[in-house]
Design a protein around this motif. Structure first.
Motif: not given
Length: 163
Positions: A26, A51, A53-55, A57, A162
């Protein structure tokens, strides 16, 4: 004041370079990564970038920088939090132990890299962690190397989507 301006200009230049490329990061991650790189060079210290993981964390990518280049351990993780791969860089080149893992956390293969090249014999394992053999990398059975490639490809697909 002059030093701060130079650092700011370096960061802005790095951000411009990163944003011009297709990125898996991002805008905020690009900024954080560029800052870590610039600080490692300008402060002559070791810095790291993570970095998540968005799903989940959990960590997805962990890189270490020194003098503006990848230097030290780097790691990639599956969405489930298990290690996908671990290796070392020295002055921007892969150099040292390299390990790949199955999604269940068991080791898939391990060996050494020198100057971005696989050297010596590599060990390879089944999904339960049982050693299957030790040979030069290009003699590891295709099925084992294919598992590695599939895992790495899926990792980058998940990153780019993402997750």
């Amino acid at each position: 004041m002059k030093k701060n301006l130079k650092i700011l200009l370096l960061i802005m230049g790095a951000l411009t370079l990163f944003s011009a490329c297709t990125s898996v990061y991002t805008r905020e991650e690009e900024y954080a990564r560029a800052t870590a790189i610039v600080l490692s060079k300008s402060m002559s210290s070791t810095t790291s970038f993570e970095k998540k993981w968005k799903t989940t964390n959990k960590d997805a990518i962990v890189d270490t920088f020194k003098n503006g280049e990848k230097d030290g351990e780097f790691r990639r993780y599956y969405l489930n939090g298990n290690l996908l791969m671990r290796g070392y860089c020295k002055e921007g080149r892969t150099d040292g132990i390299w390990e790949d893992y199955y999604p269940n956390g068991k080791i898939l293969m391990s060996g050494y890299m020198k100057n971005n090249k696989r050297i010596g014999n590599w060990k390879y394992y089944d999904e339960s962690g049982k050693l299957l053999g030790e040979v030069p990398y290009d003699q590891i059975p295709k099925e084992i190397r294919d598992v590695r490639e599939k895992n790495v490809d899926q990792f980058w697909k998940d990153i780019k989507s993402g997750k």
